[in-house]
Design a protein around this motif. Structure first.
Motif, PDB file in Angstrom:
ATOM      1  N   SER A 185      76.332 -24.640  30.714  1.00  0.00           N
ATOM      2  CA  SER A 185      77.078 -23.547  31.334  1.00  0.00           C
ATOM      3  C   SER A 185      77.570 -23.995  32.711  1.00  0.00           C
ATOM      4  CB  SER A 185      76.196 -22.295  31.454  1.00  0.00           C
ATOM      5  OG  SER A 185      74.949 -22.608  32.048  1.00  0.00           O
ATOM      6  N   ASN A 186      78.478 -23.219  33.281  1.00  0.00           N
ATOM      7  CA  ASN A 186      78.951 -23.474  34.641  1.00  0.00           C
ATOM      8  C   ASN A 186      78.114 -22.672  35.629  1.00  0.00           C
ATOM      9  OD1 ASN A 186      82.021 -23.578  33.058  1.00  0.00           O
ATOM     10  ND2 ASN A 186      81.379 -25.280  34.342  1.00  0.00           N
ATOM     11  N   ALA A 187      77.983 -23.189  36.846  1.00  0.00           N
ATOM     12  CA  ALA A 187      77.124 -22.577  37.863  1.00  0.00           C
ATOM     13  C   ALA A 187      77.953 -22.093  39.048  1.00  0.00           C
ATOM     14  CB  ALA A 187      76.085 -23.586  38.336  1.00  0.00           C
ATOM     15  N   TYR A 188      77.496 -20.982  39.661  1.00  0.00           N
ATOM     16  CA  TYR A 188      78.221 -20.357  40.766  1.00  0.00           C
ATOM     17  C   TYR A 188      77.239 -19.888  41.834  1.00  0.00           C
ATOM     18  CZ  TYR A 188      81.496 -19.767  36.836  1.00  0.00           C
ATOM     19  OH  TYR A 188      82.278 -19.966  35.733  1.00  0.00           O
ATOM     20  N   LEU A 189      77.694 -19.918  43.074  1.00  0.00           N
ATOM     21  CA  LEU A 189      76.943 -19.387  44.211  1.00  0.00           C
ATOM     22  C   LEU A 189      77.810 -18.326  44.883  1.00  0.00           C
ATOM     23  CD1 LEU A 189      74.984 -21.368  46.900  1.00  0.00           C
ATOM     24  CD2 LEU A 189      76.833 -19.843  47.628  1.00  0.00           C
ATOM     25  N   VAL A 190      77.177 -17.221  45.281  1.00  0.00           N
ATOM     26  CA  VAL A 190      77.882 -16.163  45.996  1.00  0.00           C
ATOM     27  C   VAL A 190      77.323 -16.083  47.412  1.00  0.00           C
ATOM     28  CG1 VAL A 190      78.470 -13.710  46.085  1.00  0.00           C
ATOM     29  CG2 VAL A 190      78.206 -14.855  43.860  1.00  0.00           C
ATOM     30  N   LYS A 191      78.228 -16.137  48.389  1.00  0.00           N
ATOM     31  CA  LYS A 191      77.843 -16.004  49.798  1.00  0.00           C
ATOM     32  C   LYS A 191      78.895 -15.193  50.525  1.00  0.00           C
ATOM     33  CE  LYS A 191      75.301 -16.831  53.430  1.00  0.00           C
ATOM     34  NZ  LYS A 191      73.929 -16.247  53.546  1.00  0.00           N
ATOM     35  N   ASP A 233      72.014 -25.271  49.829  1.00  0.00           N
ATOM     36  CA  ASP A 233      72.809 -24.049  50.001  1.00  0.00           C
ATOM     37  C   ASP A 233      72.240 -22.880  49.209  1.00  0.00           C
ATOM     38  OD1 ASP A 233      74.702 -25.240  51.699  1.00  0.00           O
ATOM     39  OD2 ASP A 233      75.905 -25.940  49.998  1.00  0.00           O
ATOM     40  N   LEU A 234      71.528 -23.169  48.117  1.00  0.00           N
ATOM     41  CA  LEU A 234      70.961 -22.098  47.300  1.00  0.00           C
ATOM     42  C   LEU A 234      69.961 -21.254  48.082  1.00  0.00           C
ATOM     43  CD1 LEU A 234      70.342 -24.081  43.976  1.00  0.00           C
ATOM     44  CD2 LEU A 234      72.105 -22.354  44.366  1.00  0.00           C
ATOM     45  N   GLN A 235      69.334 -21.853  49.083  1.00  0.00           N
ATOM     46  CA  GLN A 235      68.324 -21.131  49.856  1.00  0.00           C
ATOM     47  C   GLN A 235      68.919 -19.946  50.598  1.00  0.00           C
ATOM     48  OE1 GLN A 235      65.996 -23.847  52.276  1.00  0.00           O
ATOM     49  NE2 GLN A 235      66.013 -25.415  50.687  1.00  0.00           N
ATOM     50  N   ASP A 236      70.199 -20.041  50.955  1.00  0.00           N
ATOM     51  CA  ASP A 236      70.842 -18.962  51.709  1.00  0.00           C
ATOM     52  C   ASP A 236      71.821 -18.159  50.848  1.00  0.00           C
ATOM     53  OD1 ASP A 236      69.579 -19.668  54.158  1.00  0.00           O
ATOM     54  OD2 ASP A 236      71.003 -21.310  54.400  1.00  0.00           O
ATOM     55  N   ALA A 237      71.804 -18.384  49.536  1.00  0.00           N
ATOM     56  CA  ALA A 237      72.754 -17.695  48.651  1.00  0.00           C
ATOM     57  C   ALA A 237      72.439 -16.208  48.564  1.00  0.00           C
ATOM     58  CB  ALA A 237      72.714 -18.314  47.265  1.00  0.00           C
ATOM     59  N   LYS A 254      66.034 -16.905  40.011  1.00  0.00           N
ATOM     60  CA  LYS A 254      65.088 -17.868  40.560  1.00  0.00           C
ATOM     61  C   LYS A 254      65.524 -19.273  40.190  1.00  0.00           C
ATOM     62  CE  LYS A 254      60.087 -18.900  40.450  1.00  0.00           C
ATOM     63  NZ  LYS A 254      58.809 -18.559  39.779  1.00  0.00           N
ATOM     64  N   VAL A 255      65.443 -20.187  41.147  1.00  0.00           N
ATOM     65  CA  VAL A 255      65.746 -21.602  40.920  1.00  0.00           C
ATOM     66  C   VAL A 255      64.519 -22.399  41.345  1.00  0.00           C
ATOM     67  CG1 VAL A 255      67.262 -23.527  41.441  1.00  0.00           C
ATOM     68  CG2 VAL A 255      68.194 -21.193  41.397  1.00  0.00           C
ATOM     69  N   ASP A 256      63.862 -23.036  40.401  1.00  0.00           N
ATOM     70  CA  ASP A 256      62.562 -23.664  40.652  1.00  0.00           C
ATOM     71  C   ASP A 256      61.629 -22.589  41.223  1.00  0.00           C
ATOM     72  OD1 ASP A 256      63.355 -26.192  39.686  1.00  0.00           O
ATOM     73  OD2 ASP A 256      64.171 -26.768  41.634  1.00  0.00           O
ATOM     74  N   GLU A 257      61.133 -22.778  42.430  1.00  0.00           N
ATOM     75  CA  GLU A 257      60.249 -21.769  43.034  1.00  0.00           C
ATOM     76  C   GLU A 257      60.989 -20.860  44.017  1.00  0.00           C
ATOM     77  OE1 GLU A 257      57.213 -21.369  41.882  1.00  0.00           O
ATOM     78  OE2 GLU A 257      57.713 -23.036  40.549  1.00  0.00           O
ATOM     79  N   LEU A 258      62.297 -21.056  44.132  1.00  0.00           N
ATOM     80  CA  LEU A 258      63.093 -20.290  45.086  1.00  0.00           C
ATOM     81  C   LEU A 258      63.588 -18.981  44.482  1.00  0.00           C
ATOM     82  CD1 LEU A 258      64.735 -20.091  47.798  1.00  0.00           C
ATOM     83  CD2 LEU A 258      66.582 -21.276  46.580  1.00  0.00           C
TER      84      LEU A 258
END
Length: 295
Positions: A185-191, A233-237, A254-258
């Motif tokens: 699948s394709n991945a997206y981040l929202v900020k 960047d995922l940490q601040d998404a 959740k991504v790994d433990e985040l």
């Protein structure tokens, strides 16, 4: 899940038990082929034009001659649904290989491609769409030409298996910490209300649903930015989601433990999910994110 009996081949329709190829088949021995997965809602194709166009682009990229002219393939795919009397939610898996010939790395002379397409029931993953999923991160070890939807999927398979072993839905792939896409699948981040995703270059698959996500963003005045983002960047998404023909627009919690933000599907993702349902032509009673469903 039910696999329907009538299967389309390069010659005509056959039953499941009649489909066979010689053991020296280039798809089996080299992964020398391409494929598409086309979503069906209520017995109707969704994004079939996008899938067929990509199929022909992939075929041209690896110099395979599709056994059908484009207009004939459309007709055959319609006939595939008719013969199988498909009325519900399902998918078509369509595969084309270079063909059958004595094993040799170089292309055989005067070889005819092998094609088959079958229909399989596929209900919507409603609980996951509503509640979101967990993911892991994984090194992107695939070849560089992922824009070709080829049968060379071992890197994807290993990443998906790693996710499964950790009870996760997907694996977010990265190269040196830079996110490319997921295993399927394709991945997206929202900020700050903006959607970010990897540019449509050769190292990712140019997803058919990805193209619609971009259109949905334009429709809803959401800025869609083709720009790489990192694992950091995922940490601040504010939100993270993925898209594909089988996953639709899927929230990632959740991504790994985040834990992403507050650990719940976010408003941008919900807006895009609603757009997807409308675009797919789902009846009101089948929608999960319509105004009525939300109430």
């Amino acid at each position: 899940m039910t696999i329907y009996n009538h299967i389309l081949t390069q010659d005509d329709f056959v039953g499941q038990d009649e489909l066979s190829y010689p053991f020296e088949e280039r798809g089996l021995q080299f992964g020398d082929g391409i494929y598409e997965v086309i979503r069906i809602y209520g017995g109707r194709y969704y994004l079939i034009n996008e899938h067929v166009e990509r199929l022909y682009r992939s075929a041209a990229a690896i110099k395979i001659q599709v056994p059908y002219k484009k207009e004939d393939l459309y007709a055959k795919l319609d006939e595939l649904l008719e013969k199988n009397q498909v009325t519900g939610d399902a998918k078509v898996y369509l595969q084309i290989t270079r063909g059958s010939a004595p094993r040799d790395h170089a292309f055989p002379d005067e070889i005819e491609a092998n094609l088959y397409a079958y229909v399989k029931d596929l209900p919507r993953p409603e609980e996951k769409l509503k509640n979101g999923v967990t993911t892991i991160t994984h090194d992107d070890v695939r070849w560089d030409w992922c824009y070709i939807k080829s049968l060379n999927l071992l890197g994807n398979v290993l990443a998906k298996q790693a996710a499964k072993e950790k009870d996760s839905y997907e694996a977010i792939l990265h190269k040196d910490g830079e996110v490319t896409e997921c295993s399927s699948s394709n991945a997206y981040l929202v900020k700050d209300g903006k959607v970010y995703t990897h540019p449509a270059k050769k190292n990712i698959l140019h997803g058919c649903v990805r193209m619609r996500v971009e259109a949905f963003c334009q429709q809803e005045n959401i800025e869609f930015i083709e720009e790489t983002f990192s694992l950091e960047d995922l940490q601040d998404a504010d939100e993270v989601f993925l898209s594909s023909s089988t996953s639709e627009v899927m929230p990632i919690l959740k991504v790994d433990e985040l834990i992403i933000a507050d650990g719940k599907p976010g408003p941008v993702t919900r807006t895009l999910q609603k757009c997807y349902e409308q675009d797919a032509g789902l009846p009101e009673e089948a929608c999960l994110f319509s105004t009525a469903a939300a109430e």
